[in-house]
Scaffold this motif. Structure first.
Motif, PDB file in Angstrom:
ATOM      1  N   ALA B 506       0.836  -1.208   0.000  1.00 45.55           N
ATOM      2  CA  ALA B 506       0.000   0.000   0.000  1.00 45.55           C
ATOM      3  C   ALA B 506       0.870   1.256   0.000  1.00 45.55           C
ATOM      4  CB  ALA B 506      -0.931  -0.011   1.203  1.00 45.55           C
ATOM      5  N   SER B 516      -5.626   0.720  -2.220  1.00 44.56           N
ATOM      6  CA  SER B 516      -5.091  -0.586  -1.826  1.00 44.56           C
ATOM      7  C   SER B 516      -6.092  -1.327  -0.938  1.00 44.56           C
ATOM      8  CB  SER B 516      -3.775  -0.409  -1.063  1.00 44.56           C
ATOM      9  OG  SER B 516      -2.801   0.171  -1.903  1.00 44.56           O
ATOM     10  N   ASN B 518      -6.748  -4.933   1.266  1.00 46.26           N
ATOM     11  CA  ASN B 518      -6.157  -6.105   1.913  1.00 46.26           C
ATOM     12  C   ASN B 518      -7.271  -6.949   2.508  1.00 46.26           C
ATOM     13  OD1 ASN B 518      -4.639  -7.927   3.455  1.00 46.26           O
ATOM     14  ND2 ASN B 518      -4.427  -6.494   5.164  1.00 46.26           N
ATOM     15  N   LEU B 542      -5.019   2.289   3.221  1.00 46.63           N
ATOM     16  CA  LEU B 542      -5.177   0.846   3.015  1.00 46.63           C
ATOM     17  C   LEU B 542      -6.476   0.404   3.666  1.00 46.63           C
ATOM     18  CD1 LEU B 542      -4.162  -2.058   2.319  1.00 46.63           C
ATOM     19  CD2 LEU B 542      -2.985  -2.055   4.526  1.00 46.63           C
TER      20      LEU B 542
END
Lengths: 193, 633
Positions: B506, B516, B518, B542
């Motif tokens: 990220a 980004s 996750n 992120l």
């Protein structure tokens, strides 16, 4: 560390490559119902008819697909079903069989024996096969659990026949999933370039 | 000569030292005892130290001794590091590299590289691992002595097995003659790199600044030359502290070698086999070092009208390309591009004809180590081209073009049409599979992937987590066609990689303005959750979506299988494998580390609004975490 590495190795065996990977359970397409899409048949010396028969429990028929023209696990194209004297929307003849087991006890067993681990809390599958809708008779279900092809075996010492009946009864209570055509998000994704 | 570090306080020894000091105060003996010498006594037969032998010894100070060193050697080390173009240096602070640390933040202005505060050395290296897979070049990681290396060792091995460059510097008190007694001895080593030498590509412990400059540049070159791997420089603490010598020290020029391309006759033969094949299959492993590999592979596949399994380690091929997948029927020719290993006993044989031929193009044939068994089974290959596959593709494409006749092109077009049908079927099957469990509580992973896609598809997004534990649903449902849109997995498959690699990736995405994402497994996060603080502290955008199945789920299934096959039932498979009683509150964990956190969310109807709230935060430039309670797989 040893445990970590052990985990790694087995994980690598279990996980299917995600990008571009083709589902190992991908069925033959209706339009391309040829041995080309079932290369294993020729290699095994098995005819298409024999394959069809083997895929469907005796006296039963594969369940209807959620997507017209596209078939779910073990489901067969209309042409093949016709050869078998069945119709695409013909449910397994034993789906209507009354579940005599105790579904609540079955739920407890389903969770306690980690059936959910591979088959999902909703019986929708995951690392293991989909269980909903349940296509197997109690007898075939019990026989399979005792001597499975892939999943771990459960002997009568681990789970009695009565307990398996409870589990089978519980699975019957799990709700069916909606059809893809009724899920706008999935239809949108399918229609994307 | 080098100043003694007497008086310096090791981070990890500080509290212990303070306690001992306090105890000493209250237990002061009433009788006089021999006083310890000012400096540790040297062994009678000590060999000349590295410091004594160093070529860069400074001019002895004139007049009285001063502890002020205004131009320390570690400033020069920063000069060298800056020539290598590092953007960031990830570190958990440690006194063995305090000289370099101070030079980075003051002399170097904490820019290029900028220091990232990490809460664990494993996180520092894993961040560098994730960063490199996006950025295509290494991040620097600093490790504190042998304890830092031991903490980081698993992350180093992951990067090694994933063929990813990570540039590591570890501090050491090399010269025992001037090493302070106590904790510094525990943190020093005679051969510091030995404990990770099996899984770094190259290491060195330079004894002088001139040697440091050369080794630093050499290490970068080695790390980045395919197959890319981690490298390690061990840096003497005293050398960092010395005054700079008056004479200029040379910094060698970095010139990267061109990656090795395949032998032309072998490439010609590969093209001949590919053009003649009736049902070829292309498999891509860690092929794409750069985005250009995707362009090249698409060109090759379209020339040949051959299906491409893009693998799961990099974005090698667009997921929705009509040739994406395994095609149909038995392959008569298999082209493996940077694919690790082969089948071996018990391994899958795949859909291949009995007389099928296999071509392998891989830089791994140029490099292998002996101890750790990451190289897999020996593959059965008919034509092995020891070269970087990405560098070889242009020549292979030209050869294929040269050998393709008009008749052959027409025949291949028919094959391409059939493959497009198969690809469409696979997409439909994925859609059907995603519908199962759509309304389930906890939330199905297919639904999680679909709901996410709906909200990120118009962004320049990047999935910075592995798909293996989430059923591969993004790869099955999303359009993944850019190099930065997926970074693969751990490498060596060890947990603890996911969260820090996501943060590192990220960070690399940040300057490109990318979104980004996750999808974070719970077991992995609990190895070193402090990386959430690093993300918050450094304001790294992120979105972390927890795949919270409340367990080390793979292990649940393993123990279940083991117990069942031993006829002991499986009702105790949860012991030692699950993360329940109490459930972990990841939303509050995120909040504690200073970021937006909400959940647990188990009802699928609550998912989309929660994702939107999280994305709102991330689009403002901060990290956020949504705790989603999920189906196991």
């Amino acid at each position: 560390m040893k445990a970590t590495l052990c985990r790694v190795v087995v994980t690598a065996c279990v996980v299917i490559l995600p990008i571009g990977a083709v589902d190992a359970q991908t069925p033959a397409s209706p339009s391309a119902g040829t041995a080309a899409l079932r290369p294993g048949l020729a290699a095994r010396g098995e005819s298409l008819a024999a394959f069809d028969e083997r895929c469907i429990p005796s006296g039963g028929v594969a369940p209807p697909s959620n997507t017209p023209g596209i078939l779910g696990r073990r489901a067969l194209p209309a042409g093949r079903l016709a050869r078998l004297g069945a119709t695409p929307d013909f449910h397994h003849r034993l789906l209507g069989q009354a579940a005599a087991g105790n579904a609540q006890a079955g739920k407890d067993l389903y969770l306690r024996y980690s059936c959910y681990a591979c088959h999902g809390y909703a019986g929708h599958g995951g690392a293991g096969a989909r269980l909903v809708p349940m296509r197997m008779t109690l007898a075939s279900f019990t026989a399979y659990v005792r001597n499975p092809r892939q999943m771990p075996p459960y002997s009568t010492q681990a789970l009695t026949d009565a307990q398996l009946e409870d589990v089978w009864a519980y699975i019957q209570t799990l709700p069916k999933s909606p059809l893809p055509k009724d899920i706008p998000l999935l239809m949108m994704m399918l229609n994307e370039k | 000569m080098a100043e003694s570090t007497k008086g310096s306080v090791d981070r990890r020894g500080f509290l212990r030292g303070a306690a001992v000091g306090a105890a000493a105060l209250v237990t002061q003996p009433s009788v006089a005892l021999p006083q310890p010498p000012e400096a540790p006594a040297r062994p009678a037969a000590a060999a000349p130290s590295n410091a004594q032998l160093g070529a860069d010894t400074e001019t002895p100070p004139s007049g009285g001794r001063s502890r002020i060193v205004e131009h320390p050697a570690s400033d020069f080390m920063v000069d060298v590091i800056k020539t290598l173009g590092f953007e960031y240096v990830a570190a958990n602070p440690g006194s063995s590299f305090d000289g370099l640390h101070e030079s980075i933040i003051n002399y170097g202005g904490n820019k290029l590289p900028e220091l990232l505060t990490c809460c664990h050395e494993e996180s520092a290296v894993a961040m560098a691992h994730g960063y490199a897979k996006i950025e295509g070049r290494p991040m620097l990681a600093l490790l504190h002595g042998n304890i830092g290396i031991q903490h980081a060792s698993m992350a180093i091995y992951n990067a090694y097995a994933d063929r990813v460059p990570v540039y590591i510097i570890a501090g050491n008190w090399r010269d025992a003659g001037v090493r302070n007694n106590g904790v510094n001895w525990y943190h020093s080593a005679q051969d510091m790199a030995a404990m990770v030498r099996d899984f770094v590509k190259w290491d060195d412990e330079p004894a002088s600044l001139a040697a440091f400059a050369e080794s630093a540049v050499r290490a970068y070159k080695i790390a980045m030359t395919p197959p890319a791997e981690p490298v390690l420089l061990v840096l003497d603490h005293n050398m960092q502290l010395r005054p700079m010598p008056q004479a200029a020290v040379r910094i060698p020029r970095l010139t990267m070698p061109t990656p090795p391309a395949g032998d032309s006759s072998a490439v010609r033969e590969a093209a001949r086999l590919l053009v003649a094949a009736e049902n070829p299959q292309i498999n891509a492993g860690r092929l794409a070092r750069t985005p250009n590999a995707i362009t090249l592979l698409v060109e090759l596949a379209e020339l040949l009208q051959a299906p491409v399994n893009g693998g799961g380690d990099r974005v090698n091929f667009p997921s929705r390309h009509r040739l994406a997948g395994n095609g149909s029927g038995q392959a008569d020719l298999i082209l493996n591009l940077e694919v690790q290993g082969g089948g071996g006993p018990g391994g899958p044989t795949g859909a291949r004809a009995p007389n099928a031929k296999t071509i392998s193009i891989s830089a791994l044939d140029l490099y292998i180590k002996s101890n750790l068994q990451d190289f897999q089974h020996m593959a059965d290959v008919d034509l092995a081209i020891a070269a970087d596959a990405e560098a070889t593709l242009p020549a292979l494409i030209e050869e294929v073009k040269r050998q393709l006749t008009a008749d052959r092109r027409r025949a291949l077009a028919d094959r391409g049409a059939r493959l497009a049908e198969v690809h469409a079927q696979v997409r439909s099957v994925a859609k059907e599979g995603a519908a199962y469990g759509w309304d389930a509580n906890p939330i199905s992973l297919a639904r999680l992937a679909a709901e996410l896609w709906a909200q990120i598809k118009n962004d320049d997004w990047s999935l910075v987590s592995w798909q293996g534990f989430i059923g591969g649903w993004p790869g099955r449902l999303w359009s993944i066609d850019k190099h930065h849109q997926y970074i693969g997995g751990q490498g060596a498959g060890a947990m603890g990689y996911g969260a820090p690699a996501a943060v590192g990736a990220a960070l690399a995405n940040m300057k490109h303005g990318r979104l980004s994402i996750n999808i974070q497994t719970d077991g992995d996060l609990n190895y070193a959750p402090g990386v959430l603080w690093t993300a918050a502290h450094h304001k790294i955008p992120l979105l972390t979506i927890m795949h919270n199945n409340r367990g080390y789920h793979q292990e649940v299934m393993f123990i279940q299988r083991m117990a069942s096959e031993r006829n002991r039932g499986a009702d105790r498979a949860h012991i030692g494998t699950t993360l329940r009683e109490p459930n972990i509150d990841y939303a509050r964990m995120a909040q504690a580390y200073g970021m937006h956190g909400e959940g647990p969310i188990a009802d699928p109807r609550d998912l989309s609004p929660a994702i939107k709230r999280g994305l709102d935060r991330v689009r403002q430039g901060e990290p956020a975490l949504i705790d989603v309670v999920t189906q196991p797989r």
